[in-house]
Design an enzyme around this catalytic site. Structure first.
Site, short mmCIF file in Angstrom:
data_model
loop_
_atom_site.label_atom_id
_atom_site.label_comp_id
_atom_site.label_asym_id
_atom_site.label_seq_id
_atom_site.Cartn_x
_atom_site.Cartn_y
_atom_site.Cartn_z
N CYS A 2 0.82 -1.15 0.08
CA CYS A 2 -0.06 0.19 -0.06
C CYS A 2 0.93 1.11 0.09
CB CYS A 2 -0.83 -0.08 1.24
SG CYS A 2 -1.65 -1.55 1.40
N ARG A 28 1.25 1.37 -6.06
CA ARG A 28 1.41 0.51 -5.06
C ARG A 28 0.06 -0.47 -4.63
NH1 ARG A 28 5.16 0.81 -0.68
NH2 ARG A 28 6.98 1.66 -1.37
N TRP A 75 -3.77 -1.90 -1.40
CA TRP A 75 -3.91 -3.29 -2.11
C TRP A 75 -4.24 -4.41 -1.04
CZ3 TRP A 75 -1.48 -7.95 -1.96
CH2 TRP A 75 -1.66 -8.98 -3.24
N ASN A 99 0.89 0.04 5.87
CA ASN A 99 1.37 -0.91 4.75
C ASN A 99 2.16 -2.00 5.49
OD1 ASN A 99 2.42 -1.91 2.43
ND2 ASN A 99 4.32 -0.67 2.63
N GLY A 100 1.72 -3.25 5.04
CA GLY A 100 2.46 -4.55 5.75
C GLY A 100 1.18 -5.45 6.14
N GLU A 484 7.17 -14.62 -20.36
CA GLU A 484 6.82 -13.39 -20.23
C GLU A 484 5.92 -12.79 -21.10
OE1 GLU A 484 7.39 -10.88 -18.28
OE2 GLU A 484 7.33 -9.06 -19.33
N LYS A 488 2.35 -11.28 -19.45
CA LYS A 488 1.92 -10.17 -19.96
C LYS A 488 0.42 -10.23 -20.35
CE LYS A 488 3.72 -7.88 -18.94
NZ LYS A 488 5.20 -7.79 -18.14
N GLU A 491 -1.82 -10.98 -17.18
CA GLU A 491 -1.94 -9.66 -16.47
C GLU A 491 -3.20 -8.65 -16.93
OE1 GLU A 491 2.32 -8.58 -14.58
OE2 GLU A 491 2.25 -8.48 -16.39
N HIS A 507 4.96 -32.98 -23.87
CA HIS A 507 4.88 -33.67 -22.46
C HIS A 507 3.54 -33.22 -21.97
CE1 HIS A 507 8.56 -35.73 -23.23
NE2 HIS A 507 9.08 -34.38 -23.66
N LYS A 607 1.81 -2.39 -8.61
CA LYS A 607 3.02 -2.38 -9.28
C LYS A 607 4.10 -2.80 -8.34
CE LYS A 607 5.73 -0.87 -12.71
NZ LYS A 607 5.84 -1.67 -13.66
#
Ligand code: G6P
Length: 612
Positions: A2, A28, A75, A99-100, A484, A488, A491, A507, A607
């Site tokens: 956060c 954040r 968040w 935050n935490g 990646e 992307k 996301e 496989h 982020k």
């Protein structure tokens, strides 16, 4: 995760100042936002679920008085992203933002409830504010109440706290999560990073692990974890102030994709002496890191940065002949990995430099006596401050949650680092060094050329946006690029996607192949291309639709087997994986735009992940 801001001032403008700072902290988290202000000894609060704009509208309709206040972008970890669960949390005369994660919150909550305390929220944070109110109720000063409460908490936190009746007092505390003091002229600030306080001051104090602080408008006092008053240096942080603007772009992500000719050029220029065509790692000489003595390199990162490590693993092994182990930070830190007693070197990759698991992995390696290197984009971050050698990426602030320009800048810095290691170990001669630096220096131009493909990729995205699942395949250096690409896409478009090593197709993933499951092959015409081509044929033979991303010679060899193609410019194989990141970014971007999702702030993500 956060974002936190605290303003202690006599200027009657707390609410707009808090909002300005929160708009910089949305990276954040953006599940909810809220502020509390203190005016003539009285507290008031305003909170709203969803994006910061909701809170902004609420404050336009009902402005809040006050010269001091605290603010938060959330968040969600404990408790849904509702208005009730939004910070600041209040209990009687005390209000705070956090935050935490408080790990023992269940026990604390049970005790408090047993003593008659009624909880309003589902958060872990609410326990802190009730504990503080409890101590104040027992006649303690705010300072004593904070010190005693901190003793009762397990877990990670950064806190900013205000007290009713105490207009000239704000208390901050950090354990596990970063917190900075901003030193102003006749006013003081708290922020979860230098970016938060940048609109108000460039003078910043980074609190250390376990510190808590008392701020007054005309000064401050810092206590360490045993309560002793300590001095911490004031740093001048320039350049964090400029708020990023979208300019003419529709999204930050689009702007950041398009900035890559410039961001790769800046990062490469930091490591390549263009005149001499040699690679230099600034600061290396002062660290006692000796590449010739490195017998094991441990690379650790999360998310996109982890895929940068996976690409770099090939470079360090093939070019520099260094055995490499690459780990996801959240796995590494709890596996208690055996680390070499000599010859070990650790390398951490992080855009933000604040990712909790990566930071914990760094501390684990340091405790084991390993020297540490970090490739980071935020030069003032916790990771940058704790390692022996920082290799900065000069991508500039990345606002879009899905990482793009930071990823390619990480790859540029890692490629330079691998060349430097290879050179020091006598694995490459001068001629090869020149060829490799030339290849790196050609990248910005190649990025500019490849950006010309933008509209044709946008055309392909229409088909992709209708898919439910997409498979990305690649071999060797393109395997991490395939992963990646899949990351992307999921996301930002919420389409399920998997990245696989092409050789693994048989496989398992081949069972998924049908007309409705597009397969994106990332495969330039390199030494492994023939093998990739066989895999491509296997997909086509089963009715699969293939989008092949390759160069002219690869596309000509593939003939009419692929349904769609993206033709990449010819490129030196050393840097090609960096360039091939661009089309997979464009594919994800345009697919998300086609689907109409929130490209820059996709659901559930943040982020910077400062909780584990
Ligand atoms: C989050 C971000 C990703 C990023 C990852 C690691 O998940 O959404 O884009 O790759 O964290 O972050 P870092 O700042 O350590 O690179």
């Amino acid at each position: 995760m956060c974002g936190i801001i605290g303003v202690l001032s006599t200027k009657e403008a707390a609410a707009p100042r808090l909002l300005e700072s929160l708009s910089r902290l949305e990276y954040r988290g953006y599940d909810s936002a809220g502020i509390a202000t203190l005016s003539k000894g009285r507290l008031s609060r305003s909170r709203a679920a969803g994006k910061l704009d909701n809170l902004r509208r609420q404050l336009t309709d009902a402005p809040m008085p006050g010269s001091s206040g605290i603010g938060h972008t959330r968040w969600a970890t404990h408790g849904r992203p509702t208005t009730t669960n939004a910070h600041p949390h209040q209990s009687g005369p005390v209000v705070l933002v956090h935050n935490g994660i408080i790990e023992n919150f269940r026990d604390l909550r049970r005790d408090l409830e047993a003593r008659g305390q009624v909880f309003e929220t589902e958060t872990d944070t609410e326990t802190i504010v009730h504990l503080l109110a409890d101590h104040l109720g027992a006649g303690k000063t705010p300072q004593q109440a904070v010190a005693d409460t901190l003793d009762e908490l397990d877990g990670a936190f950064a806190l900013a706290i205000l007290f009713e009746g105490h207009d000239d007092l704000m208390i901050g505390a950090r354990r596990g999560s970063p917190l900075v003091i901003g030193v102003g002229e006749g006013e003081m600030f708290l922020g979860s990073d230098a970016l938060a306080v940048a609109p108000f001051t460039h003078r910043v104090i980074y609190l250390e692990e376990g510190d808590w602080c008392e701020l007054r408008t005309d000064g401050y006092q810092i206590h360490d974890q045993v309560g002793a008053v300590v001095d911490r240096p004031v740093s001048i942080v320039q350049g964090a102030g400029a708020a990023a603007e979208k300019g003419n772009y529709r999204h930050f992500m689009q702007k950041e994709i398009c900035e890559q000719p410039e961001t790769t050029a800046r990062t490469i220029a930091a490591y390549v002496d263009a005149l001499d065509q040699s690679v230099v790692l600034p600061g290396l000489a002062e660290t006692q890191i000796d590449w010739t003595k490195v017998s094991q390199l441990h690379m650790v990162a999360c998310g996109t940065a982890y895929y940068a490590a996976c690409v770099a693993e090939y470079w360090f092994e093939q070019l520099a002949g260094i055995p490499v182990k690459t780990d996801i930070a959240s796995e590494f830190r709890y596996r208690a990995p055996a680390l070499p007693s000599s010859g070990g070197l650790s390398l951490f990759i992080s855009q933000s430099g604040e990712t909790a698991d990566t930071l914990a992995a760094l501390r684990y390696c340091k405790a084991a006596g390993l020297k540490s290197v970090a490739v980071v984009n935020v030069a003032t971050s916790s990771i940058a401050r704790e390692v022996d050698l920082v290799l900065p990426t000069l991508a500039g602030p990345e606002i879009g949650v899905a990482s793009t320009k930071a990823f390619t800048a990480q790859l540029c810095a890692l490629a330079a680092c691998a060349i430097a290691a290879a050179k020091a170990r006598g694995r490459i001669d001068r001629e090869r060094e020149i060829a490799l630096t030339e290849a790196l220096s050609s990248l910005p131009r190649l990025f500019a050329d490849t950006l010309a493909l933008d509209q044709s990729v946008a055309g392909l995205a229409r088909d992709l946006s209708r898919a439910r699942d997409v498979i990305y395949l690649g071999r060797g250096l393109y395997y991490p690029i395939a992963m990646e690409g899949a990351l992307k896409l999921k996301e930002i478009s919420y389409i399920h996607a998997e990245g696989y090593a092409s050789g693994e197709l048989k496989h398992g993933p081949i069972a998924l192949i049908d007309e409705a499951t597009p397969v994106v092959f990332v495969a330039p015409d390199d030494a492994l291309f023939e093998k990739s081509l066989s895999n491509l044929e296997e997909v086509v033979a089963r009715g699969g639709k293939v989008l092949l991303v390759s160069d002219a010679s690869g596309l000509s060899k593939a003939g009419d087997a692929p349904t769609h193609t993206i033709q990449m410019p010819a490129c030196d194989p050393f840097v090609a994986p960096i360039l091939y990141a661009l089309p997979i970014q464009l594919i994800a971007y345009h697919t998300a735009v086609e689907k109409g999702t929130d490209v820059d702030q996709p659901r559930n993500l943040a982020k910077s992940v400062t909780v584990e």
